[in-house]
Scaffold this motif. Structure first.
Motif, short mmCIF file in Angstrom:
data_model
loop_
_atom_site.label_atom_id
_atom_site.label_comp_id
_atom_site.label_asym_id
_atom_site.label_seq_id
_atom_site.Cartn_x
_atom_site.Cartn_y
_atom_site.Cartn_z
N ILE A 73 71.84 103.02 40.45
CA ILE A 73 72.92 104.09 40.71
C ILE A 73 74.75 103.96 41.87
O ILE A 73 75.70 103.46 41.48
N ASP A 74 74.01 103.94 43.31
CA ASP A 74 74.37 103.27 44.10
C ASP A 74 75.41 102.15 44.28
O ASP A 74 76.80 102.24 44.31
N LEU A 75 75.06 101.37 43.62
CA LEU A 75 74.91 100.25 43.66
C LEU A 75 76.48 99.50 43.08
O LEU A 75 77.41 99.14 43.28
N PHE A 76 76.19 100.42 41.48
CA PHE A 76 77.18 99.97 40.30
C PHE A 76 78.46 100.82 41.10
O PHE A 76 79.43 100.90 40.63
N ALA A 77 78.05 102.03 41.80
CA ALA A 77 79.35 103.28 41.51
C ALA A 77 80.32 101.87 42.72
O ALA A 77 81.23 101.41 42.91
N ARG A 78 79.23 101.99 44.12
CA ARG A 78 80.35 101.33 44.44
C ARG A 78 80.56 99.66 44.56
O ARG A 78 81.55 99.29 45.35
N LEU A 79 80.36 98.25 43.96
CA LEU A 79 80.71 97.70 43.54
C LEU A 79 81.47 97.39 41.85
O LEU A 79 82.36 96.65 42.11
N GLU A 80 80.89 98.49 41.10
CA GLU A 80 81.79 98.17 39.77
C GLU A 80 82.76 99.98 40.54
O GLU A 80 83.75 99.43 38.76
N GLY A 81 82.40 100.83 40.53
CA GLY A 81 83.02 101.88 39.87
C GLY A 81 82.37 102.38 38.76
O GLY A 81 83.72 103.43 38.10
N ILE A 82 81.36 102.39 38.47
CA ILE A 82 81.03 102.05 36.91
C ILE A 82 79.52 103.84 37.50
O ILE A 82 78.72 103.50 38.46
N LEU A 83 79.81 104.71 37.27
CA LEU A 83 78.77 106.38 37.42
C LEU A 83 77.34 105.77 36.28
O LEU A 83 78.07 105.54 34.66
N LEU A 84 76.61 106.26 36.83
CA LEU A 84 75.23 105.95 36.08
C LEU A 84 74.59 106.64 35.62
O LEU A 84 74.51 108.20 37.07
N ASP A 85 73.74 107.66 35.60
CA ASP A 85 72.92 108.34 35.06
C ASP A 85 71.57 108.51 35.79
O ASP A 85 71.30 107.70 35.69
N PRO A 86 70.54 109.24 36.18
CA PRO A 86 69.83 108.81 36.57
C PRO A 86 68.90 109.19 35.84
O PRO A 86 67.59 109.19 36.20
N VAL A 87 68.97 109.54 34.44
CA VAL A 87 68.27 109.61 33.51
C VAL A 87 68.08 108.57 32.57
O VAL A 87 67.04 107.39 32.31
N TYR A 88 69.09 108.34 32.18
CA TYR A 88 68.49 107.03 31.21
C TYR A 88 69.46 105.52 31.99
O TYR A 88 68.80 104.48 32.06
N SER A 89 70.92 105.46 31.67
CA SER A 89 71.39 104.27 32.48
C SER A 89 71.24 103.93 34.14
O SER A 89 71.01 102.79 34.13
N GLY A 90 70.18 104.89 34.19
CA GLY A 90 70.75 104.60 36.15
C GLY A 90 68.78 103.85 35.98
O GLY A 90 69.17 102.24 36.77
N LYS A 91 67.54 104.17 35.11
CA LYS A 91 66.68 103.17 34.63
C LYS A 91 67.38 102.04 34.24
O LYS A 91 66.56 101.00 34.76
N CYS A 92 67.63 101.74 33.37
CA CYS A 92 68.65 100.85 32.84
C CYS A 92 68.68 100.13 34.22
O CYS A 92 68.56 98.37 33.79
N ALA A 93 70.24 99.77 34.50
CA ALA A 93 70.46 99.14 35.50
C ALA A 93 69.76 98.27 36.60
O ALA A 93 69.70 97.50 36.60
#
Length: 165
Positions: free
Chosen positions: A103-123
Motif C-alpha cells: 500500500i505504501d509503495l503504490f501510494a508513494r511511487l504511483e499515487g494509487i490508493l489500495l485498501d488493506p483487505v483486497y487490493s493491498g493483499k493482491c499488490a
C-alpha cells in the motif's frame, strides 16, 4: 470485454492478469469472460480469505454456473482457475506487513490508493511474485484494482496514525 478491447485497440499484449479474490464473483466472471472471448490471458486470483484449493473450487463451480447462464457451458476447465493464497496473512481483513508495504509503495511511487483487505493483499502478491522471478522481465502483467480505497480510513492505526480531527 472492456479490458481486452482496450488492450487490442492499443496493440498492448497482456501476459498475465491478477486481482484480489474473496467471495469469488469477480474471478469467476473474469475467467468465464476471458475464456468465452478466447483471450488467452492467464488469470490469477490472489486470495484474501480462503486456502488455495477451497478458493479455486468455489470459483470453478461459480464459473460453471456463470458460463451456463450466458450460453457457453463448459468454456472453463478446472485448470483455468488459479488462486494464490500466500498473501492472506493472519486472515480476512487483517493486513499483513507485506500488505502495508505494498500500500505504501503504490501510494508513494504511483499515487494509487489500495485498501488493506483486497487490493493491498493482491499488490503484495504482485510485488513478491515479481521479486521471486515468477514473471519474465518481458512479461506484461496487469494488476486489476477492484477499488476499496475508502477502507483505508478504517485501518489508520495499521499505518501508525489516527483519524484526522
Amino acid at each position: 470485454m472492456e479490458l481486452v478491447y482496450q488492450a487490442n485497440e492499443r496493440d498492448l499484449r497482456i501476459d498475465h492478469l491478477l486481482h484480489a479474490t474473496g467471495s469469488c464473483g469477480t474471478q469467476a466472471s473474469l475467467v468465464v469472460g476471458l475464456k468465452a472471448m478466447n483471450a488467452h490471458i492467464p488469470l490469477m486470483g490472489i486470495t484474501v480469505r480462503l486456502p488455495k484449493a477451497e478458493q479455486e473450487e468455489i470459483v470453478y463451480n461459480l464459473a460453471q454456473k456463470t458460463a451456463e447462464k450466458i450460453g457457453c457451458p463448459g468454456v472453463v476447465a478446472r485448470d483455468d482457475v488459479t488462486a494464490n493464497s500466500d498473501y492472506v496473512g493472519e486472515g480476512y481483513g487483517i493486513p499483513a506487513p507485506s500488505t502495508l508495504a505494498a500500500i505504501d509503495l503504490f501510494a508513494r511511487l504511483e499515487g494509487i490508493l489500495l485498501d488493506p483487505v483486497y487490493s493491498g493483499k493482491c499488490a503484495a502478491g504482485l510485488i513478491d511474485l515479481c521479486r521471486k522471478g515468477f514473471y519474465e522481465k518481458t512479461d506484461r502483467a496487469v494488476f486489476l484494482h477492484t477499488g476499496g480505497s475508502t477502507a483505508l480510513f478504517a485501518y489508520l492505526s495499521s499505518f501508525g496514525t489516527s483519524a484526522p480531527r
